[in-house]
Motif scaffolding. Sequence first.
Motif, PDB file in Angstrom:
ATOM      1  N   LEU A   1       0.807  -1.214   0.000  1.00  0.00           N
ATOM      2  CA  LEU A   1       0.000   0.000   0.000  1.00  0.00           C
ATOM      3  C   LEU A   1       0.844   1.270   0.000  1.00  0.00           C
ATOM      4  CD1 LEU A   1      -2.812  -0.858   2.601  1.00  0.00           C
ATOM      5  CD2 LEU A   1      -2.836  -1.164   0.116  1.00  0.00           C
ATOM      6  N   THR A   2       0.457   2.210  -0.844  1.00  0.00           N
ATOM      7  CA  THR A   2       1.024   3.553  -0.781  1.00  0.00           C
ATOM      8  C   THR A   2       0.276   4.329   0.311  1.00  0.00           C
ATOM      9  OG1 THR A   2      -0.474   4.234  -2.548  1.00  0.00           O
ATOM     10  CG2 THR A   2       1.753   3.581  -3.192  1.00  0.00           C
TER      11      THR A   2
ATOM     12  N   LEU B   1       5.031  -3.042   3.587  1.00  0.00           N
ATOM     13  CA  LEU B   1       6.432  -3.452   3.692  1.00  0.00           C
ATOM     14  C   LEU B   1       7.177  -2.391   4.492  1.00  0.00           C
ATOM     15  CD1 LEU B   1       8.880  -5.221   2.979  1.00  0.00           C
ATOM     16  CD2 LEU B   1       9.031  -3.977   0.799  1.00  0.00           C
ATOM     17  N   ASP B   2       7.701  -2.780   5.644  1.00  0.00           N
ATOM     18  CA  ASP B   2       8.429  -1.839   6.488  1.00  0.00           C
ATOM     19  C   ASP B   2       9.924  -1.905   6.183  1.00  0.00           C
ATOM     20  OD1 ASP B   2       8.113  -4.493   7.745  1.00  0.00           O
ATOM     21  OD2 ASP B   2       9.369  -3.672   9.348  1.00  0.00           O
TER      22      ASP B   2
ATOM     23  N   ILE C   1       7.777   6.301  -0.222  1.00  0.00           N
ATOM     24  CA  ILE C   1       8.280   5.909   1.096  1.00  0.00           C
ATOM     25  C   ILE C   1       7.697   6.893   2.108  1.00  0.00           C
ATOM     26  CG2 ILE C   1      10.335   5.599   2.535  1.00  0.00           C
ATOM     27  CD1 ILE C   1      11.887   5.102  -0.106  1.00  0.00           C
ATOM     28  N   TYR C   2       7.153   6.374   3.187  1.00  0.00           N
ATOM     29  CA  TYR C   2       6.502   7.248   4.164  1.00  0.00           C
ATOM     30  C   TYR C   2       6.671   6.681   5.569  1.00  0.00           C
ATOM     31  CZ  TYR C   2       2.665   3.876   3.298  1.00  0.00           C
ATOM     32  OH  TYR C   2       1.915   2.744   3.141  1.00  0.00           O
TER      33      TYR C   2
ATOM     34  N   ASN D   1       9.665   2.995   8.702  1.00  0.00           N
ATOM     35  CA  ASN D   1       9.207   3.509   7.411  1.00  0.00           C
ATOM     36  C   ASN D   1       8.480   2.420   6.641  1.00  0.00           C
ATOM     37  OD1 ASN D   1      10.747   6.323   7.053  1.00  0.00           O
ATOM     38  ND2 ASN D   1      12.160   4.853   7.983  1.00  0.00           N
ATOM     39  N   LEU D   2       7.557   2.861   5.785  1.00  0.00           N
ATOM     40  CA  LEU D   2       6.858   1.947   4.894  1.00  0.00           C
ATOM     41  C   LEU D   2       7.159   2.334   3.459  1.00  0.00           C
ATOM     42  CD1 LEU D   2       3.340   1.833   6.641  1.00  0.00           C
ATOM     43  CD2 LEU D   2       5.244   0.230   6.904  1.00  0.00           C
ATOM     44  N   VAL D   3       7.251   1.320   2.595  1.00  0.00           N
ATOM     45  CA  VAL D   3       7.478   1.587   1.173  1.00  0.00           C
ATOM     46  C   VAL D   3       6.318   0.975   0.387  1.00  0.00           C
ATOM     47  CG1 VAL D   3       9.002  -0.445   1.009  1.00  0.00           C
ATOM     48  CG2 VAL D   3       9.037   1.279  -0.797  1.00  0.00           C
ATOM     49  N   GLY D   4       5.718   1.789  -0.465  1.00  0.00           N
ATOM     50  CA  GLY D   4       4.590   1.335  -1.264  1.00  0.00           C
ATOM     51  C   GLY D   4       4.961   1.200  -2.718  1.00  0.00           C
TER      52      GLY D   4
END
Length: 384
Positions: free
Chosen positions: A60-61, A86-87, A119-120, A151-154
């Motif tokens: 997910l974004t 995805l962390d 990336i957020y 951080n998460l990457v979408g």
Amino acid sequence: MIKQQNPHGGKLIDRTLSSENVREIISQTDKFQSMDVDIGIARDMENIANGLFSPLEGFLTREDYENVLSNKRLSNGIPWTIPIVLDISHEKASIIKSGDDVILRYEDRPIALLHVEEIYDLDKDAHAQQVFGTTDKSHPGVANTYRMEDNLVGGKIDLLQETPSPYPKYALKPKETRKLFQEMNWNTIVGFQTRNVPHLGHEYIQKTALSNVDGLFINPVIGKKKSGDFRDDVILEAYETLIENYFPQERATLGIFQTEMRYAGPREAVFHAIVRKNFGCTHFIVGRDHAGVGSFYPPFAAHEIFSEFDDLGIIPMFFKSFFYCKKCGSIAHSKICPHSSDFYIHFSGTRMRELLVTGKRPPADSMRPEIADVILKYDNPFVE
């Protein structure tokens, strides 16, 4: 003519690459940045690529993620309740950027190509509270959240190769289950989610549901579980035995859902229904405290959440509690049994477990002796 159940979002996603494209990418892996992932993320990618998580095409974004947390829907309005994310660490987040392609590896094998879109930051408190309804770290899903990176990457993924399944016979993909249901001439199929071995209460629920449809798809979760849950191999052998001895062979089948339990209660119940819709089911059994853990959720919260989703596209079948009535001499529930609770024997998983641990069979009014024998032949049938 068998009318197939539409996949969630209207299209069965396929993010698997051709063998030629896979060979080309793997021959050039040194040109890509790479990241290691664990088996849970590897299974998520396989489930995305093979359509179990349709309409998702990747992780997910931010906009979709925030909508899932706040509204239990993707940004386009399609129901979705569990964030598939995805962390990554701050260090990794500092060296990859939007537009990059990254090889994702499991046990040093390249298994997918991630097309980075965004990336957020991960707000772990908000994630835990929204998904699990608590920030109490005694909840296994919350504990896992606080172990995640910051951080998460979408972005979309392309699957390069699958990790071998420990149970390939039952590792059916949605394309295969849909074909199987068609071959069995099932127009209506009820899915049953489980992380336990079956007792008579489970069997009663399954057969009650099966009375109203053409076929039963028993679909255990195979993957990481909390300590004290039954082991995957025990669950599968127990269900093989149950189907062989107590179900018409043309009316029940067994397949696995390779993922980890999240213990998210009501939200996970909806997620489980969506996945079974993608497998081809038209109906889905929702039991008492579905996907719950401890006392974190009210007993029927997983029933009530479905009132938010009149557009889910799969019919939930709600079951409350069942018991063995000594006066009736059979399994019953409050709508069909007129007798006092003095006659009730409730199905206690805890009590059955205690007996099994000491090498004793649960009574025949609680568990089939054949099932008990399967469990008892294992030195330790539980996850440690």
